[in-house]
Motif scaffolding. Structure first.
Motif, PDB file in Angstrom:
ATOM      1  N   CYS A   1       8.524  -6.821  11.052  1.00 18.48           N
ATOM      2  CA  CYS A   1       8.539  -5.894   9.909  1.00 18.48           C
ATOM      3  C   CYS A   1       7.833  -6.459   8.692  1.00 18.48           C
ATOM      4  O   CYS A   1       7.671  -5.774   7.692  1.00 18.48           O
ATOM      5  CB  CYS A   1       9.983  -5.543   9.532  1.00 18.48           C
ATOM      6  SG  CYS A   1      10.865  -6.901   8.705  1.00 18.48           S
TER       7      CYS A   1
ATOM      8  N   SER B   1       7.634  -0.368   8.732  1.00 19.00           N
ATOM      9  CA  SER B   1       6.855  -1.426   9.393  1.00 19.00           C
ATOM     10  C   SER B   1       5.354  -1.172   9.293  1.00 19.00           C
ATOM     11  O   SER B   1       4.550  -2.083   9.442  1.00 19.00           O
ATOM     12  CB  SER B   1       7.234  -1.530  10.877  1.00 19.00           C
ATOM     13  OG  SER B   1       8.573  -1.908  11.006  1.00 19.00           O
TER      14      SER B   1
ATOM     15  N   LYS C   1       2.385  -2.381  11.800  1.00 16.28           N
ATOM     16  CA  LYS C   1       3.193  -2.210  13.014  1.00 16.28           C
ATOM     17  C   LYS C   1       3.782  -0.815  13.168  1.00 16.28           C
ATOM     18  O   LYS C   1       4.099  -0.144  12.183  1.00 16.28           O
ATOM     19  CB  LYS C   1       4.368  -3.215  13.003  1.00 16.28           C
ATOM     20  CG  LYS C   1       3.970  -4.665  12.874  1.00 16.28           C
ATOM     21  CD  LYS C   1       3.081  -5.146  13.996  1.00 16.28           C
ATOM     22  CE  LYS C   1       2.801  -6.639  13.874  1.00 16.28           C
ATOM     23  NZ  LYS C   1       1.706  -7.080  14.716  1.00 16.28           N
TER      24      LYS C   1
ATOM     25  N   GLY D   1       7.063   1.148  14.152  1.00 12.02           N
ATOM     26  CA  GLY D   1       8.498   0.898  14.292  1.00 12.02           C
ATOM     27  C   GLY D   1       9.306   2.137  14.604  1.00 12.02           C
ATOM     28  O   GLY D   1      10.260   2.082  15.370  1.00 12.02           O
TER      29      GLY D   1
END
Lengths: 158, 728
Positions: A102, A47, A37, A39
């Protein structure tokens, strides 16, 4: 634009992007490995944590050309065949995630710890995981999950 | 249980059902509707869905599988599990055969009535989801169970009264017969009028098999293997990427100086000017971001220029001292007389700075407009709202029914995702490149600097003690900007104080504001609970004892206080350098007492929280483990905001930009333990998602007061402020 050859989760994949493109965008937007991810983009939240040659790194801060000389990249999608890595099972047992955004990064960060140190102390867990932010506040359950996966003693507080 | 993974290319916007197997049941606002439709007849299913006012629907197939369409957003609060559990409990479904999927975003169909009479709204906020859907889902579940009982009674030709249900099956004890729900699906008959289900026909809470037990959350397996899909993860054929530059000062109007140069950059397809920003559409995200960095924009001088957040308190103090009365929220008894007759009076000012949501998934959405421009598809993680089409029809000039919202998991909401700016912005980009889909990404810097913050405010509290030593008057004035965002939590309904006054004085400014987990409760409960301890300490009364007296008329509140006090062994001797503080609150119907234990590094000014205990009365607890997780997480988020978080504005511009200068709590600073107790009751479930967070400020301030004798009056309690308080 250049073509880069990457070893990801045991497969060789080619991608055509500009030099300097963060590994994060290559993984997520070019190759569809969206478990990693975005972040913060500056290596502050974790993340986007993936493994490069077994070490946990933040994919937003590393350029594609620095991981295309045969380095082995592992993302959350490649951590286990069926989502049954001991940490993944422990994460479910501890019911750790809330929003979940997260947690791929948290699990990858924890996995690199257990590979180097299969039975970490609570202090070791906390210092290793300190670079991974969780806004839902699931930290206590993350510690519990790492302890479950590493066969550590779970204090009654966790 | 399998997890639904959403594959955009396979979605047809007219496809309502997961498959054509079995039957569909429809749930209205007062229970089940008297329609039972074969899922093969998709037209009829669709017709009912469009005609009727529905809350949810359920698909049951002959294999015994049950698919429940969940109407709420899943942002980590567990609605994807808790709502279906309520229905499955009363239906006596076999939970291992239940699958949960997001329902389409159609408020007229799926909205809850929990937001007001004669209004159906899909909104996941204010910790009201479970509370809003509880009764209707129980009734519908019980009616569904009754349909199975009736079908079995007919099949076996036995009286209904002799039948019972086990999870997923009907049982006739006398003949030792049993039949699975799946085998009854084809013989279900819907009576013309469904029997009303009264309270006695619902399960006795002591017979609950799912509610109140540990049911693993259905969304968690996909959240540990990377497959859970957030809107940011959507990838569509020919998808383009969009970003905006919104400037540093809210309200500034941009003029782009180098459009030709930007259009010549690799991958750039369009430059889009909107009121508050310049957008770039490019082939890849990195090309869009690179072009964004090269934008040369001149900004108009907006009204917000000249605003300095940390200087505004001076103005607020003048307003607080002024004669101009504001909006009176509470006016009970006779404050003036109480203060005149008082033995002692107290006055303190409390302050709180702006706070940012910092949800881990930066805002984003994907919009695709159809080639004929008559419809649009939207992929988004949203807390929904009074407009369940999120403002898109207005921006695109489309009828609401032609905008199809595909709900995704939310990487945190906390109030920010009940705004729609990040959706309408994307629609404006998509409009320029029809029919290509556009993914709009806000960078973390965008998300932070163009945030909508919890308002900064000044709180002036006054209290008095009468001749008998009783707290006889309590006055609370808030000065700030943000109306109801400031006011929530100003009431003290569970403290028996005869004379109370609460007032809001609004001083407008241009800063963007929004609900932030628990809204006004954070600042207000801080001020109230800290004030109570300042008075109690001066009166020489133990803070728990002092609250005991105040709670004599509220046994539910008192029970949480007693429970938290006993869990923490309040009053026991602590290690040297440690102290405890207590706070109490009501939020979204839940009553909670929190107690924390802290120590202090007197050189650095850093407060360490060692333990936190909470006791809550939230009515029926649908999912105890999840409720505990919500409270634990809420306390961690509360500690983060109380100890670290601060947005400051200088000359209209936000000074912070990312997690390097806006810190949120990291693992090294969490408490050694958070113990949560849930007081059992059979009352309707109340909201818990926001009940932990606002307990923290008061508890820490009061522990600090006990440890040092000094008050902490200004949130956040950064080391610098702590040292100032120590040396004051």
């Amino acid at each position: 634009m250049s073509v880069f050859s990457l070893h990801i989760n045991g497969n060789k994949q080619e991608v055509e992007v500009s030099q300097g493109t963060p590994l994060l965008w290559v993984l997520r937007e070019h190759l569809g490995l969206t478990g990693t991810k975005y972040g913060c983009g500056i290596g502050q939240c974790g993340s986007c944590t993936v493994h490069v040659d077994g070490l946990a790194i933040k994919a937003c801060t590393i350029a594609v050309e620095n991981v295309s000389q045969g380095q082995k990249i592992k993302t959350i999608e490649g951590l286990s065949q069926k989502g049954d890595h001991p940490l993944q099972l422990a994460w479910i047992e501890a019911q750790a995630p809330q929003c979940g955004y997260c947690q791929s990064g948290q699990i990858m960060q924890a996995a690199s710890l257990l590979e180097a140190n299969p039975h970490p102390t609570q202090q070791e867990i906390m210092s290793h995981m300190n670079g991974n932010l969780c806004r839902c506040g699931t930290y206590l359950r993350i510690i519990k999950a790492v302890k479950i996966a590493s066969g550590g003693e779970i204090s009654k507080e966790l | 249980m399998s997890q639904t993974t959403f594959i955009p290319s396979q979605i047809s916007r007219r496809k309502f059902l997961k498959s054509s197997a079995g039957v569909a049941l429809f749930i209205g606002s007062s229970g089940l509707l008297s329609q039972l439709v074969s899922c093969k007849n998709e037209q009829q299913v669709k017709a009912i869905i469009e005609k009727q006012k529905l809350t949810a629907w359920v698909q049951m197939d002959t294999e015994g599988n049950v698919t429940i369409y969940n109407p709420a957003a899943e942002m980590g609060q567990g609605s994807m599990t808790s709502l279906p559990v309520i229905f499955a409990e009363e239906m006596d479904a076999d939970w291992s055969r239940v699958e949960v999927v997001f329902s389409p975003q159609e408020a007229a169909i799926y909205g809850s009535e929990g937001w007001g009479p004669n209004q159906k709204v899909m909104l996941s906020a204010g910790s009201r989801v479970t509370n809003g859907y509880y009764n209707m889902l129980r009734r519908a579940g019980a009616q569904t169970r009754l349909l199975f009982l009736q079908a079995a009674a007919k099949k076996w030709e036995v009286p209904l009264e002799e039948l019972a249900t086990q999870p997923g099956e009907v049982v006739h004890k006398l003949s030792d017969k049993r039949v699975g729900y799946g085998d009854l699906v084809s013989s279900l008959i819907m009576p013309e009028e469904l029997p009303e289900i009264n309270e006695e026909q619902l399960k006795n809470p002591k017979d609950f098999r799912l509610i109140g037990t540990f049911v693993p959350r259905t969304d968690i397996p996909a959240k540990v293997d990377g497959s859970a899909q957030f809107a940011a993860d959507i990838r569509l054929p020919d998808m383009l990427y969009g970003v905006y530059e919104r400037g540093r000062i809210h309200g500034a109007v941009p003029t782009l100086k180098n459009e030709t140069a930007i259009l010549g950059l690799p991958g750039v397809i369009k430059v889009v000017s909107i009121d508050h920003a310049i957008g770039v559409i490019a082939k890849t995200i990195e090309q869009a971001l690179s072009a964004k960095e090269q934008l040369n924009i001149s900004w108009s001088n907006p009204k917000a220029k000249g605003f300095h957040s940390q200087d505004i308190y001076e103005t607020y103090q003048k307003v607080a001292a002024g004669k101009q009365q504001g909006n009176v929220v509470v006016d009970k008894g006779d404050m003036k007389t109480a203060f005149k007759r008082a033995r002692k009076t107290y006055a303190y000012d409390f302050k709180n700075d702006y706070v940012y949501h910092a949800q881990m998934e930066p805002l984003n959405s994907v919009v695709q407009i159809a080639e004929d421009k008559n419809s649009a598809e939207v992929w988004v993680g949203t807390q929904q709202g009074f407009d369940s089409k999120l403002g898109v029809p207005g921006v695109l000039g489309l009828a609401p029914e032609n905008v199809n919202i595909h709900m995704q998991y939310l990487g945190g909401g906390f109030g920010r995702r009940s705004m729609t700016d990040f959706v309408t912005e994307c629609a404006l980009l998509a409009k320029e490149v029809v029919p290509s889909p556009v993914k709009l990404l806000w960078t973390r810097q965008d998300d932070l600097t163009y945030g909508a913050y919890r308002p900064l405010s000044l709180q002036r509290l006054e209290a008095c003690i009468d001749a008998g030593g009783k707290l006889s008057g309590f006055s609370h004035m808030i000065v700030g900007n943000g109306d109801n965002l400031l006011a929530s939590g100003i009431q003290n309904e569970h403290y028996d104080i005869e004379n109370q006054h609460a007032e809001l004085r609004i001083v407008p400014n241009e800063t963007r504001l929004k609900h932030w987990r628990a809204v006004g409760h954070g600042p207000n409960k801080f001020a109230i609970e800290a004030m109570i301890d300042l008075v109690a300490r001066d009166q020489g009364t133990d803070p728990v004892d002092f609250r005991r007296r105040l709670m004599q008329k509220s046994p539910r509140a008192l029970a949480t206080l007693e429970k938290a006090a006993s869990m923490s062994r309040w009053g026991e001797t602590l290690f040297e350098g440690r102290a405890r503080g207590v706070s109490f609150l009501e939020r979204s119907g839940t009553l909670s007492t929190g107690i924390c234990e802290i120590s202090l590094d007197r050189d650095s000014g850093k407060i360490k929280v060692h333990h936190f205990w909470t006791a809550s009365d939230a009515g029926v607890i649908v999912q105890p483990d999840n409720v505990k997780a919500q409270i634990e997480g809420g306390i961690i988020m509360g500690m983060s905001s109380v100890l670290l978080e601060q947005i400051t504005i200088v000359d209209g511009a936000v000074e912070q930009s990312n997690f390097n200068d806006y810190s949120i709590l990291r693992m090294e600073d969490i408490p050694e333990s958070i113990e949560t107790a849930l007081i059992t009751s059979s009352n309707t479930p109340q909201g818990v998602g926001e009940s932990g967070t606002p307990l923290v400020a008061g508890a820490i301030a009061n522990a600090f007061l006990a440890l040092t004798g000094k008050p902490l009056l200004h949130l956040p309690f950064t080391p610098k402020r702590v040292l100032e308080a120590l040396n004051a």
